[in-house]
Structures are given as C-alpha cells and as structure tokens.
Motif scaffolding. Structure first.
Motif: not given
Length: 277
Positions: A211-217
C-alpha cells in the motif's frame, strides 16, 4: 551516501541495482524492506531487499521504472550515489522449517519471493516457484529461483514456459496435494486471486502488501490495511499478512490515492526537460 556498485537490466523497465549499505546488509532478513531517497527533496520509496552481499557490504534492490521517482533511480549508473537508505524495516518472513512451499511472483513481486525461496531451501523445505510475465522478456529471476527448486514459468503468449496465468499453474500444483504454505507477491489483483484460489484447499497463504507508504515507522498511517477486521500498518505489522484475512477492496481503493499527483509530477518533469533543451 550510498554508491551504486552494480546494475543490471532484467526486463524492459525493470532494473537490478546493488547499493553500498553494509549495516543494512548485515542485519537484513528475508521479507524486510528499505526506504530509499535519491536526494534532498526526493520521494521516499519502499523497496524489498532482494539480496545482500555481506562481504561487499551491499544490498540488491529490484526497481520497476513506473513513476517519476523510480525512473530517476533507474537512470542512475554504477559509481553514482543516492542520499538515503533506511532499514531494514518490517517484519521478517515467517519461514517454515519443513514441508512443501509454493512461491508465486508476479512482475517485480518475483524479487520479493526470491529471498524467501532462498531461506526456505536453506531450511530443507521443498520449494516450488511460479513466476510469469506478458511475454518472455518480462520474466525475471527465473535462474535464481531455479537454484532453490522447481520453477514453473507462465507467459500470456506462451513465448516461455507454459501459456497462461500463474493462477492456473498454482491450481495444478494445489491439486497435486501436499502443499503446506503459499507465499505470494505482485499486483494486488493477482494476490487477491491467489488467496481465493487457496482458500478451499485450506492452504495458508501469505501475501506481501504494497500500500501507499511514506515514513516506514507507522507514524503517518498511509499504509494502514484491514486484516481480520483490525487496522494494521504494513510497514511495521507487515508487509506480509495472511491473505485469507486481508480486506483487498479497501487496499485497492487506497492504492489510487496519489495517481493524479504522480501524473502531474511526470508532466511537470517532461515540460522542464523540454524547456531545458
């Protein structure tokens, strides 16, 4: 900075690129990923770690040049560097230690199942890999998978392997019986179809979600997915989940969130190139 030490084109728009990242290489386990950034102000891109070389201190990523940011990454050559690689991120794959496993890779998803196949073979598990593409030129990593066990190649036009889809090949393997688990990665419709195919056989099926992922945290919430009626975050709770429990409708809807923005970015980039010339 992370220097490119090797680059190889696997398919018309797919590249295998190795970056210097010794600390990540030493800690990575199958199923984990990294988030890369070409430079200051660039998009953060999540990519599965397809392979590592601890002696060289490098990690290998398989990248499809599909949007502006991935096209910029794939345009880089050996000796050039990118600014950031964060990882390893995500939960490692739950690798079984005995029995028979089937791995199904579609497109660049084949790069996701490759390290899983390697880990399964090391555990003494019988590995059957199924991979495919529209034509022979779109099939990737078949030799690497062949080092781990039996490989079934499918192409839409029959130019390599058997003519048909990976789901058809999987149906035949499931009917043979004795399969303990299926691991799959690739386009969302393919993974959904595989999960539905294995359901009546009662074979556990792990899907690698993208899926859409930005920061990974887990902080941004962009990669939230519904699994067994509960909210999960693919970056910290996954990226692999039981496919029989995943709400694929919800994920498919959210995957289109930034399509319009991506198209605008590519158009702007094309216009800039035209002005520069």
């Amino acid at each position: 900075m992370h220097r490119i030490i090797a680059k190889n084109q696997l398919a018309p728009d797919v590249f295998q690129i190795s970056f210097e990242a010794p600390r990540i290489a030493a800690k990575r386990r199958p199923g984990q990923f990294v988030i890369v950034r070409k430079g200051e102000g660039s998009e953060r891109i999540p990519l599965t770690i397809a392979d590592v070389n601890i002696e060289k201190g490098s990690i290998t990523l398989v990248i499809k040049a599909i949007g502006l940011s991935t096209k910029e990454l794939c345009a880089l050559e050996v000796g050039e560097s990118i600014t950031d690689i964060a990882g390893p991120l995500g939960h490692p794959t739950e690798v079984i230690t005995s029995g028979r496993a089937v791995l199904v890779g579609g497109g660049v998803g084949t790069a996701v199942v490759w390290p899983i196949a390697t880990a399964l073979q090391a555990n003494g598990v019988e590995v059957i890999s199924i991979t495919g593409g529209r034509t022979s030129e779109w099939v990737i990593l078949e030799k690497e998978l062949g080092e781990c066990g039996r490989v079934i190649i499918c192409t839409d036009d029959g130019s390599l392997g058997v003519k048909g889809f990976v789901t058809q090949a999987l149906q035949g393997v499931l009917e043979e019986g004795g399969i303990d688990i299926v691991y799959t990665a690739g386009p969302m419709p393919m993974m959904r179809a595989i999960a539905e195919l294995t359901r009546p056989f009662g074979v556990k099926t792990m899907v690698s979600l993208n899926p859409v992922m930005v920061d990974g945290t887990g902080m941004c919430g962009g990669c939230r997915v519904m699994v067994d009626g509960q909210v999960k975050f693919a970056c910290v709770d996954g990226p692999e989940f039981d496919g029989h429990l995943v709400d694929f409708d919800e994920i498919q809807d959210r995957l289109g969130t930034y399509k319009e923005m991506e198209q605008e970015a590519e158009a702007h980039h094309a216009c800039k190139i035209g002005l520069d010339k």
